[in-house]
Design a protein around this motif. Structure first.
Motif: not given
Length: 375
Positions: A299-311, A322-334
């Motif tokens: 929900r937070v990621a979606g509110g920031l406008g992160v791309d749909g497939p990642t959300v 698993a969310c930590v792994a998905l966001l590791t290396g993602h340009e907006r993970g931090a």
């Protein structure tokens, strides 16, 4: 090498409650009993299990050790102490079968009542029995202690484990067929509801009445270690609140009202799998009383406008790890973790209005920082 010191589980924890031992310790004790019979012909009534820190051990009762056509078998009844635990009183059993070459590594298998991992995100690969890494290491140690090698096929089962697992998050986690063999310390610290909440209240009041510059609330070891390293606060200002986030904040607010002492900073530090649950309105984060936090992360990621497939992947993840792994290396993970920390801090501040600033620090299970923010 100094032998480990034996812990006495009959001695109460600081909150007056009785400690227990994990399913990982139970399985290790059963394996050690089976191996003592298989390798040395001994039929022990109890065995000593080395805990993961290597400094301490437990003496645990075992039963029904017997030889089988292919090896040996033993059981241990899991004792969770005063902690509310679905596996308390469950019978864990182990069979050990020698492998043909003593140089081979130990293999692990799910017996009836122990689950199998069917989805990514768990610290065990898909297709493997739900026996976590630390219990596996404990069992390898036990084999080395008894036999001098680890070349055994080890099957771990649990009587009525499939029914017990339905009372846990295992089905949602993609762990099917039974319980998980868990534990990072080998010990179950007693965290039963009323008694532990009362002890948290005492710890919080002691912290506040010392008039510190900061109070630290943390679910467990990750946040405690960070607080000790990052803040120059006395030990009594660090309160391990376990799952009782709401109760701890209420106790803090009440103590501050009583003393009239303005608290400059409240630091809340820990894993987002616990802390992000407050974004769903869950103030007791024990799995019996709360949902899981992946939807809050999505929900937070979606509110920031992160791309749909990642959300969508975050929402469908089976664990926050698993969310930590998905966001590791993602340009907006931090950015996602920083925003989660900010929203958690804001939510906590609403419940503890007498605190001037609330800082939240989020960590992965390996201790790596994920995000930090204030409100």
């Amino acid at each position: 090498m100094t032998p480990p010191a034996r812990l006495n589980l009959s001695l109460p924890a600081p909150n007056g409650l009785r400690r227990g031992f994990t399913t990982g310790s139970a399985a290790t004790a059963a394996l050690k009993a089976a191996l003592l019979l298989l390798v040395h012909g001994e039929e022990p009534a109890e065995v000593e299990v080395t805990l993961p820190d290597g400094d301490f051990s437990l003496l645990l009762p075992v039963r029904n050790a017997r030889l089988t056509d292919v090896g040996a078998y033993a059981e241990v009844v899991k004792d969770g102490g005063d902690d509310p635990d679905a596996t308390h009183g469950a019978t864990l059993w182990v069979t050990a079968t020698p492998l043909p070459d003593p140089e081979l590594p130990m293999t692990f298998h799910a017996g009836e009542g122990v689950g199998t991992v069917t989805a990514p995100g768990i610290r065990v690969p898909v297709g493997e029995p739900a026996i976590n890494p630390v219990p596996r290491e404990m069992m390898r140690w036990a084999a080395q202690e008894v036999a001098g090698h680890e070349a055994f096929a080890v099957t771990v089962g649990c009587v009525n484990g499939e029914a017990i697992a339905r009372k846990t998050f295992n089905p949602r986690l993609g762990i099917l067929g039974g319980v998980s063999i868990l534990g990072t310390t080998g010990i179950v610290e007693p965290m039963s509801l009323e008694a532990y909440m009362a002890s948290v209240e005492v710890y919080v009041r002691v912290a506040v009445h010392a008039r510190p510059d900061a109070v630290v609330l943390t679910p467990g070891k990750l946040g405690r270690d960070y607080a000790r390293a990052a803040l120059n606060v006395p030990p009594q200002a660090i309160v391990q609140m376990s799952n009782f986030v709401g109760a701890a904040l209420d106790a803090l607010q009440e103590a501050l009202e009583e003393t009239g002492h303005p608290l400059p900073l409240l630091l809340v530090a820990g894993h987002p799998g616990k802390l992000a649950k407050v974004l769903n309105g869950d103030w007791n984060t024990h799995s019996q009383y709360s949902g899981m936090a992946m939807n809050a992360v999505a929900r937070v990621a979606g509110g920031l406008g992160v791309d749909g497939p990642t959300v969508q992947a975050l929402a469908e993840a089976n664990t926050v790890d698993a969310c930590v792994a998905l966001l590791t290396g993602h340009e907006r993970g931090a950015e996602v973790w920083a925003e989660i920390a900010r929203q958690v801090a804001q939510t906590l501040h609403h419940r503890a209005a007498n605190v001037r600033r609330v800082r939240v620090a989020l960590f992965a299970l390996d201790g790596a920082g994920l995000g930090e923010a204030e409100a």
